[in-house]
Structures are given as structure tokens and as C-alpha cells.
Enzyme design. Structure first.
Site, PDB file in Angstrom:
ATOM      1  N   GLY A  58      32.925  52.038  25.581  1.00  0.00           N
ATOM      2  CA  GLY A  58      33.805  50.970  25.130  1.00  0.00           C
ATOM      3  C   GLY A  58      33.027  49.993  24.271  1.00  0.00           C
ATOM      4  N   LEU A  59      33.548  48.793  24.119  1.00  0.00           N
ATOM      5  CA  LEU A  59      32.891  47.839  23.234  1.00  0.00           C
ATOM      6  C   LEU A  59      31.454  47.560  23.656  1.00  0.00           C
ATOM      7  CD1 LEU A  59      35.711  45.272  22.429  1.00  0.00           C
ATOM      8  CD2 LEU A  59      34.753  47.030  20.954  1.00  0.00           C
ATOM      9  N   ALA A  60      31.231  47.338  24.962  1.00  0.00           N
ATOM     10  CA  ALA A  60      29.872  47.046  25.422  1.00  0.00           C
ATOM     11  C   ALA A  60      28.971  48.264  25.268  1.00  0.00           C
ATOM     12  CB  ALA A  60      29.898  46.565  26.872  1.00  0.00           C
ATOM     13  N   HIS A 282      47.635  39.391  34.865  1.00  0.00           N
ATOM     14  CA  HIS A 282      48.076  38.991  33.526  1.00  0.00           C
ATOM     15  C   HIS A 282      49.565  38.661  33.565  1.00  0.00           C
ATOM     16  CE1 HIS A 282      48.655  38.861  29.225  1.00  0.00           C
ATOM     17  NE2 HIS A 282      47.368  39.111  29.023  1.00  0.00           N
ATOM     18  N   SER A 300      50.700  41.365  24.632  1.00  0.00           N
ATOM     19  CA  SER A 300      49.601  40.452  24.338  1.00  0.00           C
ATOM     20  C   SER A 300      49.913  39.001  24.671  1.00  0.00           C
ATOM     21  CB  SER A 300      49.240  40.543  22.851  1.00  0.00           C
ATOM     22  OG  SER A 300      48.360  39.509  22.491  1.00  0.00           O
ATOM     23  N   ARG A 346      45.943  32.256  32.407  1.00  0.00           N
ATOM     24  CA  ARG A 346      46.679  33.402  32.939  1.00  0.00           C
ATOM     25  C   ARG A 346      46.991  33.272  34.426  1.00  0.00           C
ATOM     26  NH1 ARG A 346      43.473  38.360  29.826  1.00  0.00           N
ATOM     27  NH2 ARG A 346      44.345  37.909  27.762  1.00  0.00           N
ATOM     28  N   GLU A 441      32.600  44.401  31.170  1.00  0.00           N
ATOM     29  CA  GLU A 441      33.429  44.139  32.343  1.00  0.00           C
ATOM     30  C   GLU A 441      32.813  44.681  33.620  1.00  0.00           C
ATOM     31  OE1 GLU A 441      38.112  44.661  33.796  1.00  0.00           O
ATOM     32  OE2 GLU A 441      37.429  45.582  31.937  1.00  0.00           O
ATOM     33  N   ARG A 451      39.427  35.007  33.918  1.00  0.00           N
ATOM     34  CA  ARG A 451      38.972  35.146  32.535  1.00  0.00           C
ATOM     35  C   ARG A 451      39.982  34.531  31.581  1.00  0.00           C
ATOM     36  NH1 ARG A 451      40.137  38.406  28.485  1.00  0.00           N
ATOM     37  NH2 ARG A 451      41.190  40.024  29.693  1.00  0.00           N
TER      38      ARG A 451
END
Length: 651
Positions: A58-60, A282, A300, A346, A441, A451
């Protein structure tokens, strides 16, 4: 001070306090520069001799692999998907935060730091959060250079919008596809290094065990998910970037394959698991539509910029929304929290929606929904402007529900989304196991008990592009370490544990499906360890999970064999870990006798029903050591020098 009897003592033992020994002292704005300067360096010639395993793309994981590969290290990258591009980061929608202050609306690195600490309800480390805010300004430049198509204003400048818990516009976005565009950027950087030969990519491989040699993380055992072959891979350091564990609830916004197995294997080997009960709910998800649903869909948070959330003022009002006049609608977030309105954090928005539905004012099937209405925005901005900002999200909603959100309000309800808990790490992102680093995460370090929206993408890329490549070098500078042979006793032990677990799952041959167990576990977790918890409910849940876990290991039906593609076996292995994690989550929630972030303890609330923290007792990170039925609790005290701990108010 809380006076509730600590019933959790029967479920755990207490170890010694721990500390983040790597965090520098001195002014907070200088700590990251100080750490980078004092860290050991590895010269380019020596980097070619050093190897790093990175689990997750993923991104990380992708950004870390690309950056370390570019630096000259030999990287082995692993993912269970058929392509790095299918990592769950691609599903993120609304945006990524950065303290650029392009809108000249009062933003700054310090304000992003403050908003993040406050949004996390004062349960995150100041040093880590400030570093995240500092690094955020570099992330956008990095991604623009990669060609990420961020939205731009008419004059060509990068556009911003706002997210929950803040009063500035600092969120950069690419319509509702920000995660996809950012991951493609990181994926391209990763593929460049694969082509250059510095990164070795292993798709369709799932990590099932961590190899520890002389108290250092030195490798992993993986299963080839196509052939079933059990493989050994060793390196000088191991990085876990495997995402969160929201699928313990069965229904969540996570990809169905998202799991906890890699971090849990490390936890069983001694890595502390921090704040496991911190789960983000969320507020803006499409409600559950049936008993056979396997996942939930996120809408979103950016929609709350222009959408207004409301319910009928009278319980049981089942008229069409268009038939309910304005004076009979309750825009409850705007009423209760006028300073932030629909953009409260949230956790607050989720709990407020639950209260409205509990009071009988919910809409849609089962009364489990509230309206997210764009009528005013369409009238004010015009439909073309709304389509330009949110069109793909509206299309997704229409395809899933069969309803046109341009003509009638969306229906939304809270759902499990992100997990703030994860493996404990120090300032260098190294776990308490030497040589095991954790990014994104999968670690716990940035978000406290809640978060802020648009900060997940920020943390993943900050860790991968900027933090880990600096801090892991300090560790690798002492290498390369002795090569580990495939017949080393520690390797054989880890491999045997994997083979034994696989054999056990295949040999049970019970009568219940894997998914039936997972769904029942998820229902227990949502009911007793979801938005609202109580001592009585958590004790009950722990007992129910233990009974269900025992039945799983005696009555689960896993079809097929290991030596082939076997998705039932994959799911069974993951669900087995979810049982142990779910039990620890409930024990952690039982121990934390306070309402904090999205974690509302019924016994701990203010007179008007808001969350009530107990800083005198619980201003610490819960770092759990694996101990079977009686895990060991280690506490990392949290000290605040730059932000005053006080009751959050968004009114």
C-alpha cells in the site's frame, strides 16, 4: 476520577512501564532534524550489501520499498494481491492533509499538529504527531513531481477542501479517487525500482510467520497462494506495512482480504500490540442493506463539505424526504456543534448519528440511517459544480443503492473504517523487537483514539517516503548481519509452526463454514466493542469469543488441500487470528474505563452525554505483550508539553 471497579484485572497481568527511548529532547520543532542528523548513515557502497523485507504494497509499503530501492538497498517486497496496485490504499477517496496554508486561512505545521492531537483525544505522542505535520508539506511536492493529478483551481494552483475536526482547508484531493492516484504514483516509483533490479517483487505471497534469530527480526515464512509452497525469506531487517484490522468486525469498509495475520505473527513472537481497542467508526458509509452483505462502502468525508446531515424531528416519520418541510427537519450536527457543524470529527459525527437512530429518528430500512442532503449545495453552486467535485462518488452511490443522490438525499450510517491501534513502535518506527519496523496503519503511533479525516494517506506516505528511510538506516548501519541459512534452527522452527497450523486447519473437517464463524465474531465485536461499550457487555463478549474460538478450532470446515489455490484455507488462517485479536480488543476496552475518541464507555459520560476522559488514570499507551488468555499490559505514559490536555469541544 473514575471509581469503577477494574474488572479487567481477571483477564490480564501488569508488566513494567515502557518508554519511547528514541524520541529526541529539546524544542519539538527541532526534534526530527536532530534525530536525522544524529542517526548513523550507510554509505552507498555498503547499501548494496544490505537487504530489507517489506510486507505490504500500500502507500506505506510501496513508498518505502521504492525509496529504499532508490537508495541502493536490496529490497524484497511481498503482497498477497496479484498486483501491488490492488492494495487497499487504492480505495481511499477524499484527500490527503498537508500544512501548506495555500488558502491563507491560518493553517500551519503547529495547527495541523494541534488538530491531530486534539482530534485523537490526547492519546497520541506529541513528538510523532509533530513530525507528521512537518513532513506533510513535503509529501505534496513529492506526489506532484510524480504526476499525481491533484485538483486545481482555475488559475492552476492546487485546490484544497476541509475535513472533519478542523476549521481550515488543508486537504489536497483528486476528486474522490485520491488514494488511487497516490497509490499509482507510489506504484510507478516501485515498478521503476523493480525494473532497476533493486526491488524483488513477490505477489500472491502471504506472510504467515516471523523469523527471530538472536533476538533480531531476520526474515519471514510465506505461503505461495497459488501453489501452496511454504517459502523462507531472510534479510537484515523486516518492515511490516500491512494496514489495519477493521475486518475483525466482518462488516467494514476494508477490502475483504485485509487481515491482521502478519502483525499478529509478530505479536505472538513478542512484539507489543498497542491500543488494540482504538477503532475508527466512519460516519459517512452506505447503510447495511441485507443479511448476506460481505462489506460496506465508504462515502468520502469530503461530502460533508457541502452536504447537510439531518433527520426528521419526530420519531417514526416515514415520509419521503422531499415531503418533509424544512421546519420539520433536525440538522442536528449544525444545532449541537455550531462552530464545526457537519465537519465535526468522525467519532462525534458517528456517535451523534447513532443517538438519532436510537431515538427512533433514523431513516431507511430498519431505521439505521440519516440523510446527507445536497439540495442546498446544488441550488447554491449549480449541479455542474457539484458533479465536478463529487461526481464519481454520486455515481458510486447510485450504482449501489439504485437511488439518485442529485434528486434525493443520500442515506448514510456509521461503519468500521480505520484502526488506530497497531504494533507498538518507537520514534524510529521500530517495534520492541530489534530489527522489526512497522509503517502506516499497521503501527499505532500517530492518531491517538481517533484519526482525523485525510490523515491516513498522509501518515502512510510520510512513513514510507521520509521517516522510515532515515530511521532504518541507523539500524542497518551496524549490518550486514550474519547470513541466515534455511536450515537454521530458528528458521526450521518458524517453518514447522506454519506447516503445523496449515495441517491443523485442513484436518478439522467440521461442519461450519469459515465465513459463518467470521460473521458471528463480527456481530459480537460490533455489539459489545463498537461505538458504545460497557463493563458488563465486554465481559460477556470475552466469554462469547472464547467459546466461539474453541468451536472454530474443533468444527470449522476447510475444503481443499494446501498444494493449490485455496481461498478457504487463506480465510480460515486469518479468522483464526481475528479471534485472538478480538479477545485482546475487548480486554483492552475493558481495561480502559473511560470514554475517549470514538470509544464510548457507558459508565463514563458527561451530564449531556458527551465522552468523559480520565486523564489521571489513562493518559498512557496500552502496549500488550502476548500471553494467551492473560496478556501482559505495559504502559507508555503520555506527557504533553506543547498541547494542554482538556475536554474536547467542537461546539
Amino acid at each position: 476520577m473514575s471509581t469503577t471497579t477494574n474488572a479487567s484485572e481477571q483477564f490480564h497481568s501488569v508488566g513494567v512501564d515502557i518508554a519511547d527511548a528514541k524520541a529526541p529532547k529539546g524544542p519539538i520543532e527541532q526534534r526530527w532534524d536532530s534525530r536525522k542528523f544524529n542517526a548513523k548513515l550507510v554509505n552507498p557502497a555498503n547499501r548494496r550489501k544490505l537487504s530489507v523485507i517489506i510486507v505490504g504494497t500500500g502507500l506505506a509499503g510501496a513508498s518505502a520499498a521504492a525509496t529504499l530501492g532508490e537508495a541502493g538497498y536490496h529490497v524484497k517486497s511481498f503482497c498477497y494481491q496479484d498486483s501491488p496496485r490492488r492494495a487497499h490504499s487504492i480505495a481511499a477517496q477524499g484527500g490527503i492533509n498537508a500544512a501548506k496554508n495555500y488558502r491563507n486561512d491560518g493553517d500551519s505545521v503547529y495547527r495541523l499538529f494541534y488538530d491531530t492531537v486534539k482530534g485523537g483525544d490526547f492519546r497520541a505522542r506529541e513528538s510523532n504527531v509533530y513530525r507528521l505535520a512537518q513532513v506533510s508539506v513535503n509529501i505534496i511536492d513529492q506526489c506532484v513531481a510524480q504526476g499525481v493529478p491533484f485538483a486545481r483551481e482555475y488559475g492552476g494552483l492546487l485546490d484544497n477542501r476541509s475535513f472533519g475536526g478542523v476549521q481550515v482547508s488543508r486537504t489536497f484531493y483528486a476528486r474522490g479517487q485520491t488514494g488511487q492516484q497516490l497509490l499509482i504514483g507510489a506504484y510507478q516509483a516501485l515498478e521503476r525500482q523493480i525494473g532497476a533490479g533493486t526491488v524483488e517483487m513477490n505477489t500472491r505471497h502471504e506472510m504467515l510467520e516471523l523469523i527471530m534469530v538472536d533476538d533480531r527480526a531476520r526474515g519471514i515464512i510465506v505461503r505461495d497462494m497459488v501453489t501452496g509452497e511454504i517459502e523462507t525469506h531472510t534479510a537484515d531487517a523486516v518492515v511490516l506495512a500491512t494496514g489495519g484490522y477493521g475486518n475483525v468486525f466482518f462488516l467494514s469498509t476494508n477490502a475483504m482480504g485485509s487481515n491482521i495475520t502478519a502483525p499478529w505473527r509478530a505479536h505472538r513472537k513478542g512484539a507489543y500490540f498497542a491500543n488494540p481497542c482504538y477503532t475508527q467508526i466512519h460516519p459517512t458509509c452506505i447503510p447495511v442493506s441485507g443479511d448476506y452483505q460481505s462489506k460496506l462502502t465508504l462515502m468520502s468525508e469530503s461530502l460533508r463539505n457541502d452536504g447537510r446531515i439531518w433527520v426528521p424531528k419526530v420519531a417514526g416519520d416515514d415520509r419521503l424526504p422531499s415531503d418533509i418541510p424544512e421546519d420539520e427537519r433536525d440538522y442536528y450536527l449544525e444545532r449541537i456543534y455550531p462552530s464545526f457543524g457537519n465537519l465535526v470529527p468522525r467519532d462525534i459525527a458517528s456517535r451523534a448519528a447513532k443517538y438519532q437512530c436510537d431515538a427512533g429518528k433514523g431513516v431507511g430500512p430498519g431505521g439505521l440511517g440519516v440523510y446527507l442532503d445536497f439540495a442546498e449545495a446544488i441550488e447554491r453552486l449549480g449541479r455542474p459544480a457539484v458533479e465536478a467535485k463529487y461526481g464519481n462518488l454520486f455515481d458510486m452511490y447510485a450504482q449501489i443503492t439504485g437511488e439518485n443522490p442529485y434528486e434525493q438525499p443520500m442515506r448514510i450510517y456509521p461503519a468500521v473504517h480505520y484502526t488506530m491501534g497497531g504494533l507498538w513502535v518507537d520514534y524510529d518506527l521500530q517495534s520492541n523487537l530489534t530489527g522489526l519496523f512497522v509503517a502506516g496503519e499497521a503501527n499505532f503511533s500517530e492518531h491517538g483514539a481517533n484519526r482525523l479525516g485525510a490523515s491516513a494517506l498522509m501518515q502512510g506516505l510520510a512513513d514510507g517516503y521520509f521517516v522510515l528511510p532515515n530511521t532504518i538506516a541507523d539500524y542497518l548501519a551496524s549490518g550486514p548481519y550474519e547470513k541466515i541459512a534455511d536450515d537454521h534452527p530458528a528458521v526450521l522452527e518458524a517453518r514447522a509452526a506454519v506447516e503445523e497450523r496449515v495441517h491443523k486447519l485442513l484436518s478439522i473437517n467440521g461442519t461450519r463454514t469459515v465465513d459463518s464463524f467470521h460473521k458471528e465474531l463480527g456481530q459480537i465485536m460490533w455489539e459489545y466493542c463498537g461505538m458504545e461499550r460497557s463493563e458488563e457487555g465486554l465481559i460477556k463478549a470475552i466469554g462469547m469469543i472464547r467459546e466461539l474460538k474453541a468451536e472454530f478450532w474443533s468444527n470449522v470446515k476447510v475444503t481443499g488441500v494446501n498444494e493449490e489455490l485455496n481461498q478457504t484455507l487463506e480465510r480460515a488462517n486469518r479468522v483464526g487470528d481475528f479471534f485472538e485479536l478480538g479477545e485482546l480488543m475487548c480486554i483492552d476496552a475493558l481495561n480502559r474505563r473511560e470514554s475517549c475518541g470514538g470509544h464510548f464507555r457507558a459508565e463514563s459520560q458527561t451530564e449531556d452525554g458527551e465522552a468523559l476522559r480520565h486523564d489521571d488514570e489513562f493518559a498512557y499507551v496500552s502496549a500488550w505483550e502476548f500471553g494467551g488468555d492473560t496478556p501482559v499490559l505495559h504502559k507508555e505514559p503520555l506527557e504533553y508539553e506543547y498541547v494542554e490536555m482538556k475536554a474536547r469541544s467542537y461546539k
